[in-house]
Design an enzyme around this catalytic site. Sequence first.
Site, PDB file in Angstrom:
ATOM      1  CE  LYS A   3      -3.413   2.731  -6.298  1.00 24.84           C
ATOM      2  NZ  LYS A   3      -4.575   3.547  -5.874  1.00 24.84           N
TER       3      LYS A   3
ATOM      4  CE  LYS B 196      -5.125  -2.981   2.997  1.00 26.79           C
ATOM      5  NZ  LYS B 196      -6.420  -2.295   2.802  1.00 26.79           N
TER       6      LYS B 196
ATOM      7  CE  LYS C  85      -8.035   4.677   2.800  1.00 25.55           C
ATOM      8  NZ  LYS C  85      -8.017   3.370   2.127  1.00 25.55           N
TER       9      LYS C  85
ATOM     10  CB  THR D 236     -12.003  -4.846  -2.067  1.00 24.63           C
ATOM     11  OG1 THR D 236     -11.231  -3.800  -2.643  1.00 24.63           O
ATOM     12  CG2 THR D 236     -11.663  -4.954  -0.590  1.00 24.63           C
TER      13      THR D 236
ATOM     14  CG  ASN E 126     -16.982  -1.915  -4.380  1.00 22.77           C
ATOM     15  OD1 ASN E 126     -17.579  -2.512  -5.271  1.00 22.77           O
ATOM     16  ND2 ASN E 126     -15.672  -1.768  -4.372  1.00 22.77           N
TER      17      ASN E 126
ATOM     18  CB  SER F 132      -5.401  -0.138  -7.210  1.00 22.25           C
ATOM     19  OG  SER F 132      -6.698   0.319  -6.938  1.00 22.25           O
TER      20      SER F 132
END
Length: 421
Positions: free
Chosen positions: A71, A95, A107, A191, A222, A354
């Site tokens: 992810k 995380k 990523k 977030t 964001n 997510s």
Amino acid sequence: MTSAHPNTFAIAQQQFDLAADLLDLPQSIRAILRVPQRELSVNFPVKMDDGNTRVFTGYRVQHNLSRGPAKGGIRYHPSVDLDEVRALAMWMTWKCALVNIPYGGAKGGVIVNPQQLSLGELERLTRRFATEISILLGPEKDIPAPDMGTNAQMMAWIMDTISMHRGYTVPAVVTGKPVIIGGSLGRMEATGRGVMLMVREVARRLGRNITDLRVVVQGFGNVGGTAALLLDQIGCRVIGIADSSGGYTCPEGLDVAAMRSFSDQHPTHTLEGYTAPGVQAISNAELLELDCDVLIPAALEQQITVTNAPHIRAAVIVEGANGPTTPDADQILTERGILVVPDILANAGGVIVSYFEWVQGLQEFFWDERDVNDRLERIMIATFEHVWQIAQSRHLPLRIAAYLLAVQRVADAEVTRGVYP
């Protein structure tokens, strides 16, 4: 923002090594967790509006898959490089493990300035990049999400591209997509909402009234923009905000809602040219050193370094960005008694929601926004409490405490699964 930096992946490895030493991890496990499991580099052509063809370079890195599918977001930025993507993938592993959701870290990134491309060029670039990395993607394999320079529309293009290849719609192949095609309510703000929750919980732990806090936010996208707005709504006084156009400060408090409206309507979606009574324009460097109670770096990596760490005047730093503080700066902040809520905890709200979106997509059963926000808050607060307890009992900074918990979980998964064959 700052320019000459240490290698980002070396910093991520240094943070891991510190946790591995304290956990006394076996060398065999260290060797596995210290490097990414998979790395894909692609060079792909895109037809531009003027009829020419440009070749772009992109990456997808999967750090670890021991706890579940990979992810991680996809970043569009001129400074993207393979080591940055490796570091971001590693941080995603920790995380996800820290907040105990069943993912490994990944990523992606493309070396591009998205502001210099038209909407059509961005769509063609996104679809071609998705095709190039499609060998890795899938709801059970690797699930991208938005990151710096990307948004919900781009996730829609990726979902549609993968769906066209499969011959049927695959909503769960990405998260952070529009609600109308299977996105989750509350994902866009997740977030920033998580950052707000961490500020609130730290204030509670320190016995501070939330309405007395003076907050500075670096980054107004964001994450930073949402955090600033939510903190303003719960009574904090946001005295400083910065984006790529520079910094803006007002000791009496900025009108965050007005600044968001200005940025949304600006052609470049920045605060360039923003003026208001009592608001002073300053540099990003000056903003980081403002006298405040809480500093939220929510822009790029390595913004707090050995150069400016001695001059930081915040009592608490809540890291909205990934890797905004270098290890050497971390040590200086600890010695100065500045409390740092680390990135792998403070900005985990995005990956938590997510996960909710992925689950909803797989089940084809969707939750209302209050349910999403309540679940997010429960996970964030429970994780904060766990990390705080470890830090207090072992007399450690919060970052090290968070790493001990996260790395141990991933190491346990590796040991339990064993080494194939």
